[in-house]
Write a protein that holds these residues in place. Structure first.
Motif, PDB file in Angstrom:
ATOM      1  N   ASN A 183      50.201  67.539  33.902  1.00  0.00           N
ATOM      2  CA  ASN A 183      51.397  68.268  34.333  1.00  0.00           C
ATOM      3  C   ASN A 183      51.015  69.473  35.198  1.00  0.00           C
ATOM      4  OD1 ASN A 183      54.447  68.690  33.942  1.00  0.00           O
ATOM      5  ND2 ASN A 183      53.593  70.692  33.361  1.00  0.00           N
ATOM      6  N   ALA A 184      49.980  70.192  34.796  1.00  0.00           N
ATOM      7  CA  ALA A 184      49.551  71.361  35.565  1.00  0.00           C
ATOM      8  C   ALA A 184      49.113  70.945  36.967  1.00  0.00           C
ATOM      9  CB  ALA A 184      48.404  72.064  34.845  1.00  0.00           C
TER      10      ALA A 184
ATOM     11  N   ASP B 263      40.131  75.543  25.120  1.00  0.00           N
ATOM     12  CA  ASP B 263      39.855  76.937  24.745  1.00  0.00           C
ATOM     13  C   ASP B 263      41.119  77.786  24.794  1.00  0.00           C
ATOM     14  OD1 ASP B 263      37.212  76.255  24.459  1.00  0.00           O
ATOM     15  OD2 ASP B 263      36.600  77.014  26.421  1.00  0.00           O
ATOM     16  N   GLN B 264      42.001  77.487  25.742  1.00  0.00           N
ATOM     17  CA  GLN B 264      43.235  78.262  25.873  1.00  0.00           C
ATOM     18  C   GLN B 264      44.139  78.081  24.660  1.00  0.00           C
ATOM     19  OE1 GLN B 264      46.290  76.964  28.645  1.00  0.00           O
ATOM     20  NE2 GLN B 264      46.355  79.009  29.572  1.00  0.00           N
TER      21      GLN B 264
ATOM     22  N   GLN C 228      45.037  79.699  36.180  1.00  0.00           N
ATOM     23  CA  GLN C 228      45.803  79.291  37.352  1.00  0.00           C
ATOM     24  C   GLN C 228      45.041  78.168  38.055  1.00  0.00           C
ATOM     25  OE1 GLN C 228      44.647  82.762  37.453  1.00  0.00           O
ATOM     26  NE2 GLN C 228      46.289  83.313  36.028  1.00  0.00           N
ATOM     27  N   ILE C 229      45.798  77.214  38.587  1.00  0.00           N
ATOM     28  CA  ILE C 229      45.194  76.119  39.339  1.00  0.00           C
ATOM     29  C   ILE C 229      45.757  76.136  40.758  1.00  0.00           C
ATOM     30  CG2 ILE C 229      46.928  74.519  38.364  1.00  0.00           C
ATOM     31  CD1 ILE C 229      44.898  72.261  38.841  1.00  0.00           C
TER      32      ILE C 229
ATOM     33  N   VAL D  68      49.077  77.932  34.626  1.00  0.00           N
ATOM     34  CA  VAL D  68      49.038  76.965  33.528  1.00  0.00           C
ATOM     35  C   VAL D  68      49.486  77.652  32.238  1.00  0.00           C
ATOM     36  CG1 VAL D  68      47.622  75.329  32.256  1.00  0.00           C
ATOM     37  CG2 VAL D  68      47.129  75.784  34.671  1.00  0.00           C
ATOM     38  N   GLU D  69      50.499  77.092  31.608  1.00  0.00           N
ATOM     39  CA  GLU D  69      50.989  77.649  30.348  1.00  0.00           C
ATOM     40  C   GLU D  69      50.189  77.107  29.176  1.00  0.00           C
ATOM     41  OE1 GLU D  69      55.115  76.797  30.044  1.00  0.00           O
ATOM     42  OE2 GLU D  69      55.669  77.971  31.827  1.00  0.00           O
TER      43      GLU D  69
END
Length: 366
Positions: A343-344, A231-232, A240-241, A335-336
Motif C-alpha cells: 500500500n505504501a 521495526d516501526q 517516508q518513501i 508511511v503510517e
C-alpha cells in the motif's frame, strides 16, 4: 610499518617476555638447588668447603646471573627489537658460566650447554641454532683440552656430550623445518580464507547492489523496507518513501544513445547519494526508476530534502548529452504505522503519476 610486520613483532616480543619469565624461574630453581647442596650435600662431601662453596660457587655466579637478567629486562623494555639477540647471547653466557662453576663438582655439568640450543629452537631460526652449537662445542672442547690430566673416561664423556649436542641440534633443525612448514600451511589457509571472504563479500555486493549506479537494487530495497516496517510496529518512528522517475528517458536513449542514458542514470544516482542522510536508503528500482526510504521528522522535512535533490539533478548538465539536463518526477508518501509495504509503495507511485501528468519535474506528496 605494515600490519603483518607489526603482528610478527608483537608475537616475538611476547615470546621474549615468556623466555625471560622462564629464565627467572630457572634462576629461582638453581638458587634453591644451590642451597640444598650447601645445606645437605656439602657437609657430607669432604672436598666441599662450605665457605668456599658459598662464596665461589654461589655468590659469584648468582651475582652474574642477576646482573645479566637486569640487563635483559632493560633491553626488553627500552630496546625491544634487540631483545631477541640479547636473550640468545645471555643464554649462552649463563650456560657457559654455570658449566664453568659446576664442572669441577658434577660429571653431568656439560648438560647445561644444551640450554642455549633449546632457547634457539624456540625462535625457529637456524642461525641461532648453529651459533649456539658451535660455541657450546668450543667451550666443551676447550674445557677438556685445558683440563690438564685427561683420562680415557674424560674423553668418552666429552664424546658422549658432543653426541648429545649434535643430536639436540639435528632435532632442533627438524623442529624448525616442521614448524616452518606448519607456518607456511597456516599462511596458505589464512590466505585462502581471506580470498574466500573477499569473494563472499563481492558476491553479496553483486546480489544487493546495482552494478551500474552503485545504489541498492530491487531485491535489497524490498528486504530493507520490510525490516523497517517490522521495526516501526515495535517502536514507532517516521518513514517516508519517495519514488523518482527520470523524465523522457526513452527520448534520451533515442537521441543520444543508451550509453548516454547510462551516464544520466549514474549522475542521478550520484546526486541521490549526495543529498540523502546516512539513515536514508536509496535503490535503483528498475530502468530509470529510483526509490528512496527516508526517516525524517515529518513529511515536510522529507519533502524539502527531496526537492533539493530534484533541483540538483535538474541543474546538473551532462557533457555526453551536449551539456543538456535531465529532470525527474517524484512521488512522496509518509508511511503510517501498520501500513503494508504494497500500500505504501502504491501511494507513492500514485503521487509519481500525478507529478508526471501535471508537467513533470516536480514532487507530489500523497
Amino acid at each position: 610499518m605494515n600490519r603483518p610486520h607489526l603482528h610478527s613483532l608483537l608475537i616475538t616480543l611476547n615470546w621474549n617476555r615468556l623466555i625471560l619469565n622462564i629464565l627467572w624461574v630457572v634462576s629461582i630453581f638453581v638458587f634453591a638447588l644451590q642451597l640444598l647442596i650447601y645445606e645437605v650435600i656439602a657437609p657430607l662431601v669432604p672436598s666441599f668447603t662450605p665457605m668456599h662453596y658459598l662464596s665461589k660457587d654461589m655468590l659469584i655466579p648468582d651475582t652474574v646471573f642477576l646482573f645479566i637478567m637486569v640487563i635483559l629486562e632493560l633491553c626488553h623494555r627500552f630496546y625491544p627489537r634487540r631483545s631477541e639477540g640479547a636473550i640468545i647471547s645471555a643464554s649462552m653466557a649463563l650456560s657457559f658460566m654455570y658449566f664453568r662453576f659446576l664442572n669441577d663438582h658434577f660429571a653431568v655439568a656439560p648438560i647445561v650447554l644444551l640450554f642455549p640450543l633449546l632457547i634457539s629452537i624456540i625462535y625457529f631460526k637456524k642461525k641461532y641454532l648453529f651459533i649456539c652449537l658451535a660455541l657450546s662445542s668450543l667451550v666443551l672442547y676447550g674445557t677438556y683440552y685445558y683440563a690438564g690430566h685427561r683420562t680415557t673416561t674424560d674423553i668418552v664423556e666429552m664424546l658422549i656430550m658432543f653426541c648429545f649436542m649434535f643430536i639436540a641440534a639435528f632435532t632442533g633443525l627438524a623442529v624448525i623445518r616442521r614448524g616452518s612448514e606448519l607456518v607456511a600451511q597456516l599462511d596458505m589457509v589464512q590466505q585462502s580464507e581471506q580470498e574466500l571472504r573477499i569473494q563472499t563479500i563481492l558476491m553479496e555486493r553483486m546480489v544487493m547492489i546495482d552494478p551500474l549506479t552503485g545504489l541498492h537494487n530491487h531485491k535489497s530495497f524490498h528486504e530493507h523496507f520490510e525490516k523497517l516496517l517490522a521495526d516501526q510496529k515495535l517502536h514507532p518512528f517516521p518513514i517516508q518513501i519517495a519514488i523518482m522517475d527520470i523524465d523522457n528517458f526513452k527520448q534520451v536513449n533515442d537521441t543520444f544513445g543508451h550509453w548516454a542514458g547510462d551516464i544520466a542514470l549514474k549522475q542521478a544516482a550520484a546526486c541521490i547519494a549526495a543529498h540523502i542522510s546516512r539513515k536514508s536508503f536509496a535503490a535503483r528500482y528498475g530502468g530509470e526508476e529510483f526509490v528512496i526510504l527516508l526517516q525524517e521528522d515529518g513529511i515536510e522535512a522529507a519533502w524539502h530534502i527531496i526537492e533539493k535533490l530534484r533541483k540538483a539533478i535538474a541543474c546538473s548538465p551532462i557533457p555526453e548529452m551536449n551539456h543538456r539536463y535531465v529532470t525527474v518526477s517524484i512521488g512522496l508518501h509518509a508511511v503510517e504505522v501498520g501500513e503494508t509495504k504494497e500500500n505504501a509503495f502504491q501511494q507513492a507511485d500514485q503521487a509519481l503519476y500525478v507529478s508526471k501528468s501535471e508537467g513533470k519535474n516536480r514532487t507530489t506528496m500523497q
